[in-house]
Design a protein around this motif. Structure first.
Motif, mmCIF file in Angstrom:
data_model
loop_
_atom_site.group_PDB
_atom_site.id
_atom_site.type_symbol
_atom_site.label_atom_id
_atom_site.label_comp_id
_atom_site.label_asym_id
_atom_site.label_seq_id
_atom_site.Cartn_x
_atom_site.Cartn_y
_atom_site.Cartn_z
ATOM 1 N N UNK A 70 13.373 -30.536 34.260
ATOM 2 C CA UNK A 70 14.251 -30.080 33.270
ATOM 3 C C UNK A 70 15.739 -30.173 33.426
ATOM 4 N N UNK A 71 16.513 -30.347 32.636
ATOM 5 C CA UNK A 71 18.016 -30.191 32.778
ATOM 6 C C UNK A 71 18.395 -29.165 31.598
ATOM 7 N N UNK A 72 19.403 -28.311 32.252
ATOM 8 C CA UNK A 72 19.844 -27.322 31.391
ATOM 9 C C UNK A 72 21.449 -27.525 31.239
ATOM 10 N N UNK A 73 21.845 -27.315 30.008
ATOM 11 C CA UNK A 73 23.283 -27.131 29.638
ATOM 12 C C UNK A 73 23.653 -25.929 28.975
ATOM 13 N N UNK A 74 24.906 -25.300 28.803
ATOM 14 C CA UNK A 74 25.243 -24.268 28.097
ATOM 15 C C UNK A 74 26.725 -24.378 27.374
ATOM 16 N N UNK A 75 26.917 -23.790 26.518
ATOM 17 C CA UNK A 75 28.168 -23.890 25.842
ATOM 18 C C UNK A 75 28.964 -22.591 26.224
ATOM 19 N N UNK A 76 30.155 -22.180 25.493
ATOM 20 C CA UNK A 76 30.858 -21.209 25.810
ATOM 21 C C UNK A 76 30.350 -19.958 25.205
ATOM 22 N N UNK A 77 30.867 -18.825 25.488
ATOM 23 C CA UNK A 77 30.330 -17.516 25.027
ATOM 24 C C UNK A 77 31.245 -17.365 23.699
ATOM 25 N N UNK A 78 30.475 -16.927 22.664
ATOM 26 C CA UNK A 78 31.062 -16.780 21.395
ATOM 27 C C UNK A 78 30.902 -15.182 20.830
ATOM 28 N N UNK A 79 31.719 -14.863 20.112
ATOM 29 C CA UNK A 79 31.905 -13.428 19.572
ATOM 30 C C UNK A 79 31.270 -13.050 18.344
ATOM 31 N N UNK A 80 30.841 -13.905 17.480
ATOM 32 C CA UNK A 80 30.476 -13.865 16.154
ATOM 33 C C UNK A 80 29.315 -14.819 15.904
ATOM 34 N N UNK A 81 28.557 -14.218 14.976
ATOM 35 C CA UNK A 81 27.435 -15.374 14.704
ATOM 36 C C UNK A 81 27.823 -16.557 14.234
ATOM 37 N N UNK A 82 28.977 -16.579 13.299
ATOM 38 C CA UNK A 82 29.055 -17.925 12.617
ATOM 39 C C UNK A 82 29.813 -19.032 13.783
ATOM 40 N N UNK A 83 29.964 -18.493 14.968
ATOM 41 C CA UNK A 83 30.347 -19.273 15.924
ATOM 42 C C UNK A 83 29.108 -20.054 16.913
ATOM 43 N N UNK A 84 28.096 -19.478 16.562
ATOM 44 C CA UNK A 84 26.889 -19.882 17.412
ATOM 45 C C UNK A 84 26.620 -21.428 17.633
ATOM 46 N N UNK A 85 26.883 -22.102 16.268
ATOM 47 C CA UNK A 85 26.825 -23.384 16.282
ATOM 48 C C UNK A 85 27.761 -24.266 17.115
ATOM 49 N N UNK A 86 28.929 -23.659 17.217
ATOM 50 C CA UNK A 86 30.014 -24.272 17.997
ATOM 51 C C UNK A 86 29.298 -24.233 19.523
ATOM 52 N N UNK A 87 29.029 -23.276 20.244
ATOM 53 C CA UNK A 87 28.290 -23.098 21.489
ATOM 54 C C UNK A 87 27.191 -24.099 21.510
ATOM 55 N N UNK A 88 26.522 -24.501 20.532
ATOM 56 C CA UNK A 88 25.282 -25.151 20.486
ATOM 57 C C UNK A 88 25.896 -26.569 20.806
ATOM 58 N N UNK A 89 26.726 -26.875 19.825
ATOM 59 C CA UNK A 89 27.445 -28.416 20.037
ATOM 60 C C UNK A 89 28.196 -28.508 21.453
ATOM 61 N N UNK A 90 28.654 -27.473 22.076
ATOM 62 C CA UNK A 90 29.488 -27.680 23.219
ATOM 63 C C UNK A 90 28.237 -28.033 24.249
ATOM 64 N N UNK A 91 27.019 -27.291 24.127
ATOM 65 C CA UNK A 91 26.018 -27.256 25.013
ATOM 66 C C UNK A 91 25.474 -28.774 24.831
ATOM 67 N N UNK A 92 25.273 -29.477 23.860
ATOM 68 C CA UNK A 92 24.811 -30.815 23.449
ATOM 69 C C UNK A 92 25.877 -31.762 24.335
ATOM 70 N N UNK A 93 27.191 -31.323 24.152
ATOM 71 C CA UNK A 93 28.118 -32.446 24.846
ATOM 72 C C UNK A 93 27.910 -32.032 26.286
ATOM 73 N N UNK A 94 27.943 -31.087 26.917
ATOM 74 C CA UNK A 94 27.688 -30.814 28.373
ATOM 75 C C UNK A 94 26.322 -31.439 28.913
ATOM 76 N N UNK A 95 25.473 -31.473 27.926
ATOM 77 C CA UNK A 95 23.957 -32.081 28.405
ATOM 78 C C UNK A 95 24.457 -33.960 28.498
#
Length: 362
Positions: free
Chosen positions: A215-240
């Motif tokens: 398994x390989x893991x990647x994670x995005x930045x910490x967000x403060x609002x639920x509407x920004x969760x998709x941004x953290x997901x996109x960041x994690x995808x890029x990191x992967x």
């Protein structure tokens, strides 16, 4: 909606406590779970009961009960026996299955919401409205992890991750494609990137050990609002992706620690090709033999220190100098000069990126 194995485990547990045999049948007459033989004999009676107005009935030596999901008949429960205590046990079992239905439906609804949230399929107003209905906090700190498994549809890995986060009702585990498991993790006020890194390593180690999968893991930045969760997901995808190209030896990659790889990853391919042609004039770093490439990489690892590099390569200092001179004659770049070394290092990363993108496109 409830898995048959869950229903089977539930009625077996109830039988162990009450010593009353139970059976669960769906609205079409299909037997889903049972603790006794001969249930087929009840099929006709079950269908008659299903179409009747009664909620419970005694037939053929069994108590029959209906289990509804929002007024829709979902299951028929049979409790073997006609005594009053069997009726009470049957009612309790029906109540338990009804509660399971509610729990699984809520889990399904939350899972569906999180998937659409990650994929940006919701309008802003819908995000807040649905989150409120599902009792999901909107203004807490969260970060998204992506776990890439070696095999597609790795249910074993998914269940292992869920077991690791069991009891943490505010974290969400889901999957949006065949190979990736997504964790949307809620953070406490005092938790930061150090805790995210530790969590990622714990999950990777657990999957490598328990699920026996790479398994390989990647994670995005910490967000403060639920509407920004998709941004953290996109960041994690890029990191992967960036980790797969430039940091293949790492099992955990953080978006906020990608370095120059993040910049190169966003370059258009024509610009990369122009850069390589300008630097090497038709020669590619891939044209070097394995010995030369290992020498270059070790030289970079040791911060351009000739003595330390020659010691680690078990070669004489003069041999290393000869190899560096040879590289200079071939490319025009002297790796002992910081500016040339930086140019060469970036060129190696650009070539890696180009190869990855060309293979990806094919």
């Amino acid at each position: 909606m409830i898995a048959n194995q869950i229903l089977q485990n539930t009625i077996e547990g109830l039988k162990a406590i009450t010593r009353v045999d139970l059976c669960v049948i769906d609205a079409e007459g299909l037997i889903l779970a049972t603790t006794f033989q001969g249930v087929e004999e009840h099929r006709e009676a079950v269908m008659t009961f299903a179409s009747s107005a009664a909620d419970s009935q005694v037939m053929q030596g069994c108590q029959y009960f209906k289990v509804f999901d929002e007024r829709q008949l979902e299951y028929i429960l049979l409790a073997k026996g006609t005594a009053e205590d069997v009726y009470m046990i049957g009612k309790m079992a029906a109540f338990q299955i009804h509660n399971l239905l509610i729990a699984y439906k809520e889990r399904f609804d939350k899972d569906n919401f999180i998937k659409n949230l990650l994929l940006d399929n919701l309008l802003l107003v819908d995000i807040y409205n649905r989150a409120k209905k599902l009792h999901i906090d909107t203004d807490v700190r969260r970060a998204v992890f992506i776990l890439e498994t070696k095999y597609e549809k790795d249910n074993n890995a998914l269940e292992t991750v869920r077991s690791l986060f069991i009891g943490k009702n505010k974290d969400f585990i889901t999957a949006v494609d065949e190979k990736n498991i997504i964790i949307v993790k809620e953070l406490k006020p005092n938790e930061g990137y150090e805790e995210l890194e530790k969590t990622a390593h714990v999950v990777v180690d657990m999957l490598n050990t328990e699920a026996m999968t790479q398994v390989y893991a990647a994670y995005g930045t910490i967000v403060n609002d639920i509407k920004e969760v998709s941004r953290s997901y996109k960041e994690a995808k890029m990191a992967l992706d960036v980790g797969r190209i430039f940091y293949s030896t790492k099992t955990v990659v953080a978006y906020n620690n990608l370095g120059i790889g993040r910049l190169i990853y966003q370059l258009p391919l024509p610009l990369c090709k122009m850069f390589i042609k300008e630097i090497f004039d038709g020669i590619s770093p891939d044209d070097f033999d394995e010995e030369t490439l290992s020498t270059i990489n070790k030289f970079f690892e040791n911060s351009l220190n000739v003595s330390e590099t020659s010691r680690q390569l078990y070669i004489h200092r003069n041999t290393l100098v000869y190899r560096l001179d040879k590289i200079q004659k071939t490319t025009g770049l002297d790796l002992r000069v910081f500016e040339d070394a930086i140019t060469f290092k970036i060129a190696l990363m650009v070539v890696k990126y180009m190869k990855y993108m060309e293979n990806f496109e094919h």
